[in-house]
Design a protein around this motif. Structure first.
Motif, mmCIF file in Angstrom:
data_model
loop_
_atom_site.group_PDB
_atom_site.id
_atom_site.type_symbol
_atom_site.label_atom_id
_atom_site.label_comp_id
_atom_site.label_asym_id
_atom_site.label_seq_id
_atom_site.Cartn_x
_atom_site.Cartn_y
_atom_site.Cartn_z
ATOM 1 N N LEU B 62 40.449 26.674 45.059
ATOM 2 C CA LEU B 62 40.435 28.267 43.786
ATOM 3 C C LEU B 62 40.178 28.690 44.358
ATOM 4 O O LEU B 62 40.181 29.380 45.817
ATOM 5 N N SER B 63 40.289 30.395 44.027
ATOM 6 C CA SER B 63 40.341 31.397 44.522
ATOM 7 C C SER B 63 38.678 31.734 44.110
ATOM 8 O O SER B 63 37.958 31.716 43.088
ATOM 9 N N ILE B 64 38.474 32.045 45.353
ATOM 10 C CA ILE B 64 37.063 32.724 45.569
ATOM 11 C C ILE B 64 35.856 33.660 44.412
ATOM 12 O O ILE B 64 35.549 33.831 43.795
ATOM 13 N N ALA B 65 37.320 34.781 44.886
ATOM 14 C CA ALA B 65 37.856 35.658 44.477
ATOM 15 C C ALA B 65 37.976 37.240 44.987
ATOM 16 O O ALA B 65 38.363 37.064 46.728
ATOM 17 N N LEU B 68 40.343 36.574 48.146
ATOM 18 C CA LEU B 68 39.822 35.324 48.905
ATOM 19 C C LEU B 68 39.329 33.510 48.236
ATOM 20 O O LEU B 68 39.446 33.647 47.679
ATOM 21 N N LEU B 70 40.097 29.977 48.824
ATOM 22 C CA LEU B 70 39.409 28.242 49.489
ATOM 23 C C LEU B 70 41.059 27.502 49.450
ATOM 24 O O LEU B 70 40.751 26.560 48.494
ATOM 25 N N LEU B 132 38.338 32.227 56.392
ATOM 26 C CA LEU B 132 36.893 31.983 55.720
ATOM 27 C C LEU B 132 36.533 30.558 54.687
ATOM 28 O O LEU B 132 35.120 30.360 55.490
#
Lengths: 509, 479
Positions: B62-65, B68, B70, B132
């Protein structure tokens, strides 16, 4: 019918969010003791629900959209105005939801600490504090803000004093809190008076327009100084933080939960409001103060709070000292003054509310089970030995919130830290980023002491059967723990809303 | 492909979560670990084969924000580390089942659960798609190994645990995290990209500073002066020292270093800016070897040997030439198989003969021939003598030094080999040629001895056929 009701509720949400708890506070105080909890629950639930609805509407509108609500139909700048923009909506949401969660857990937490026959009055004060804090955020009138200031302060003082059932020192702490709160409020109102004298208005937006016209005059700066100082006391910004640890430490646990998760947040919001909205039109001075006063103070708070927490043996006070440090992070984000900095500040306002709220609820749950066995000071750290195994449900959620506090990846605390550090670095202060990281690395020390004691104590201290755990504590606690994980992995929502909040402030300023 | 990633990563996690449920059935619990290792290894192998075929298996969770993600994406380097970590887990799971019983350790269930969790984190590091995600699993690895380090819960263990956590978390928060944020602010991305993402985006004058943040921030690489946590962590039961502090944790450190050099800086861009790191690595290699000589405690000696060997890999990364990077990548494999053998032997000596010190090994050789034979092979591989796998990686590293024209590096590697002979062959020497001091009862445990024979043979076999690692290493430096 339903749609009509919801539209009506939405239209009047800015007022209803505050009025409902305010009215029910009076009702609660007059009702039989056993109804206090129910009424508080209802009032805070309604506020939380309305805040959610309001946020949902706001999120669909442009960032600079501002809902203005004229109390009694008097138009500003003469009448009192409540205003909700993206910034206020976010902070209101945090306060209302955290207030609701704190209310749920409060029943069990009050159980050992407050006499049952006082519940109606306790919850009356509880709701007053809650409504006062919401009002602080919502009002667009500088004097009305003072009123809410006092409402929330006096109610909080009453609540802190309730801790005297367990420890009489709570009375001293409450008295100090009263004096400090009064001084803060007086400073604020003197400042507001100066501004009124110079401009003839008390409406914040109006002040924002008129103050720059008289910006060259000294009273404006005096007013600014008084207002900011007053609010900094309330927000426990270093060096005005000294009241925080004793009053959190001696207050009943439920009250600590409420104050820690929402009270300082509201004051921080007011602080940045003063900088960006009221004095936002004046370029030079507030910006200078932001950078040359707030940033150093924030750094001192971060380091001092963390170091004091490391040397503290009472867990409750330790967490309170850690709050001083965490407030430092938020103020630092604000102090950087860029869009990214403000955004980081708001992200941490949200995340820290979840973290500290969860930790204090968890600590309350742990202490509650031990209370019968460990008088007089159940929050001493060695009393928690082995509790990780004896109360696994509460303790594990407590640990998740703790990991979030030190900013372990995949928790909300990490997102806060990542955004704060990148905001600070991209504003060019890499030395400050190093200090932020130093402070957060140091915070591992005090958190880890808890982990060692709770899970890895020497076996002889580890014995003991499972202790009973109350769902009224572990359910809200787990909700917060899961929120910490959720918003650590999928942080989009918090990041977006904080961005909107920051953008709205910058736009207004 | 996504399925293989989920399976590979998910299995250790599932094992970690299921283990506490099997508390009452120790046999099932331990079998679960071995089974989990096999499944993970199968998935890692499948992925590695796909990588050799030129694919880049990916899984966007998923997209963290704000950009960024995952995201997992397997680089050739990641495929190598994934194979090593999951493959050796199978052997180590067997070994630890035998060891924990033989040593009669407490908290075996907690041990097994966190052991599996640590492997999960190591695989997360191996297969991470950006810096990350790597950082996230790097931290999880630190925290998940903490309960293993303090397993004995003695005063000494708790003190070691504090040092362990303090150094690893401290350096990662203070140095690694700002480095990650710096890359993010400069490059606008954190994805591992062949050839690097920093060329032309960062002021070359600042490059050594960023590299320094990484080199010291990755505390798990145990570069001096940040190596103290590793000898301290030896207080843990031997299976932890073997799999985690010779393979998963420390290799995660040097692996991160290599990933940063190859896929973030790009070694062409870095060449020259990393010269200071070459000398620091050389210093660590020699200094740690000299300290190792003075250690009488066998595990402490092996720990300092690990510190020294890890700097071979850092050296390869810092040389930033094609051959050196290949050598460094290969050394991850070779050192892992050899060092895990040595630790397995140290554990076997402890449970069978209660011998923890080198001076207590006199005359044990003929009574435990398999253990000492395996120790001999492992030691030879670390020294880098043919016909052991370690000779390949040392050869490539030396060629890399020559490629950069740094003859001093060759000298350092040569001297280091001599020092290795001194401190690694002394136990074997004592075992076979010294007179026994007493006639202690010696019980050998098949579950303890079998794994160490397997890994010893493995490190012998890797000389004759470096297997798919040869292809993967080629891919690391291919553009």
């Amino acid at each position: 019918m339903i749609s009509f009701a919801s539209e009506y509720a939405l239209e009047h949400a800015p007022a209803l969010i505050i009025v409902v708890p305010l009215l029910l506070a009076v009702v609660a105080a007059l009702c039989p003791a056993r109804m206090g909890y129910m009424l508080a629950l209802v009032a805070s639930a309604i506020s939380a629900l309305l805040a959610c609805l309001q946020m949902q509407v706001m999120a669909g509108l442009p960032t600079d959209y501002r809902v203005s609500y004229h109390l009694g139909g008097w138009t500003p700048p003469w009448g009192i105005e409540f205003a909700v923009d993206s910034t206020a909506a976010l902070v209101v949401l945090v306060i209302a939801v955290m207030g609701f969660i704190a209310t749920i857990s409060s029943k069990q937490l009050f159980l050992r600490e407050v006499d049952g026959s006082n519940y109606n009055r306790v919850y009356g004060a509880w709701l007053l504090a809650f409504a006062g804090l919401l009002g602080l955020v919502m009002t667009a009138d500088a004097f009305n803000l003072f009123v809410f200031f006092e409402i929330s302060s006096l109610a909080s003082v009453t609540l802190v004093a309730m801790g005297s059932g367990v420890d009489k020192r709570a009375l001293v702490a409450a008295f100090n809190y009263l004096l400090i709160g009064a001084i803060g409020a007086i400073f604020y109102v003197i400042g507001a008076g100066f501004c009124y004298a110079m401009t003839g208005t008390l409406n914040m937006l109006d002040l924002g327009v008129r103050l720059p016209q008289v910006a060259s005059q000294v009273p404006v700066y005096i007013g600014f100084g008084f207002m900011v100082t007053g609010v900094m006391v309330k927000a426990a910004v270093f060096p005005m933080h000294f009241w925080l640890a004793p009053s959190y430490g001696y207050a009943p646990m439920a009250v600590t939960v409420l104050l820690a998760s929402v009270a300082t947040k509201a004051a921080l919001y007011v602080l940045i409001r003063i900088f960006m909205t009221i004095f936002g039109g004046i370029d030079v001075l507030p910006q200078l103060i932001l950078q040359w006063a707030l940033i150093p103070l924030a750094l001192m708070a971060m380091l001092l709070g963390t170091i004091l927490a490391i040397y503290e043996r009472d867990v409750k006070v330790m967490l309170a000292q850690s709050s001083v440090a965490q407030i430092g992070y938020i103020v630092l984000g604000f102090g950087v003054g860029t869009l990214a900095g403000l955004q980081a500040g708001f992200i941490h306002i949200v995340n820290h509310a979840m973290i500290k709220g969860g930790m204090f609820i968890g600590l309350g749950g742990l202490v509650l089970a031990m209370a019968g066995q460990t008088r007089p000071s159940p929050t001493r750290i060695d009393r928690l030995a082995g509790l990780g195994w004896r109360m696994p449900i509460t303790a594990s959620a407590f640990l998740i919130c703790g990991l979030s506090l030190i900013g372990v990846p995949l928790t909300a605390g990490f997102i806060s830290k990542f955004y704060l550090v990148s905001a600070v670095i991209s504003a060019g202060y890499w030395q400050i980023a190093a200090l932020v990281l130093l402070s957060s690395a140091l915070s591992v020390i005090y958190l880890w002491r808890l982990v060692e004691v709770m899970w890895f104590a020497p076996p002889e201290k580890n014995k003991g059967a499972r202790l009973p755990e109350s769902p009224l504590i572990y359910l809200p606690l787990w909700a917060l723990a899961l929120a910490n994980l959720w918003f650590g992995i999928d942080a989009g929502l918090v990041v977006d809303l904080s961005y909107r909040a920051a953008a709205a402030l910058m736009g207004a300023g | 492909m996504t399925l293989a990633i989920i399976l590979g990563l998910g299995t250790p996690l599932a094992v970690a979560l299921l283990t506490p449920c099997l508390r009452a059935y120790p046999i099932l619990r331990d079998a679960l670990g071995v089974l989990g290792g096999l499944v993970s290894f199968g998935a890692a192998l499948h992925i590695a084969c796909a990588v050799i075929d030129g694919a880049t298996p990916e899984w966007l969770v998923l997209s963290i924000a704000g950009g960024l993600d995952l995201r997992f994406a397997i680089t050739p380097l990641g495929a190598i580390f994934g194979l090593v970590a999951s493959g050796l887990w199978v052997v180590a799971a067997v070994y630890s089942a035998g060891y924990m019983r033989a040593a009669n350790e407490s908290h075996q269930t907690r041990f097994a659960a966190f052991y599996a969790l640590a492997i999960h984190a190591a695989l997360g590091i191996a297969w991470s798609g950006n810096l990350l995600v790597l950082f996230i699993f790097y931290e999880i690895l630190t925290f998940s190994t903490y309960p293993l380090v303090i397993h004995k819960q003695s005063r000494e263990a708790m003190r070691a645990g504090r040092l362990y956590l303090g150094l690893l978390v401290g350096t990662s928060l203070l140095l690694l995290l700002p480095a990650v944020v710096w890359v993010w602010l400069v490059a606008g991305t954190l994805d591992f990209t062949p050839g690097g993402i920093l060329a032309g985006r960062i002021d070359p004058a600042l490059t050594p500073w960023l590299l320094a943040l990484f080199a010291f921030g990755i505390g798990k690489a145990a570069l001096m002066p940040l190596h103290r946590w590793l000898p301290a962590a030896m207080v843990a039961p031997t299976p932890v020292s073997a799999l985690l502090h010779a393979v998963a944790v420390v290799k995660a450190g040097v692996f991160t270093m290599l990933m940063v050099v190859v896929y973030i800086f790009g070694y062409d861009f870095l060449a020259g800016a990393a010269d200071w790191l070459i000398w620091l690595a050389c210093f660590t290699i020699l200094a740690a070897s000299i300290i190792a000589i003075q250690q009488d405690d066998l595990k402490a000696r092996l720990a300092y040997s690990t510190v020294s060997q890890l700097s071979y890999i850092v050296l390869g990364a810092a040389l930033a030439s094609e051959l050196a990077v290949k050598g460094a990548a290969l050394h991850i494999v070779m050192h892992a198989t050899a060092k895990i053998t040595l630790f397995f032997c140290a554990g076997a000596l402890y449970v069978s003969a209660k011998a923890q010190k080198v001076s207590e090994l006199d005359g044990l050789g003929y009574r435990m021939p398999l253990v000492f034979g395996a120790f001999f092979l492992g030691a030879l591989s670390i020294i880098g003598v043919p016909p052991m796998g370690g000779s390949w990686s040392k050869f490539l590293l030396m060629s890399g030094g020559a490629e950069r024209g740094m003859m001093l590096v060759l000298v350092v590697l040569g001297v280091s080999s001599l020092l290795n002979v001194w401190y690694l062959l002394e136990p074997v020497w004592r075992g076979f040629f010294f007179a026994p001091k007493d006639d202690k009862e010696i019980t050998q445990y098949p579950l303890v001895v079998a794994p160490l024979v397997v890994t010893a043979l493995l490190s012998l076999g890797l000389f004759f056929t470096p297997w798919i690692f040869a292809d993967l290493v080629e891919l690391v430096v291919m553009r």
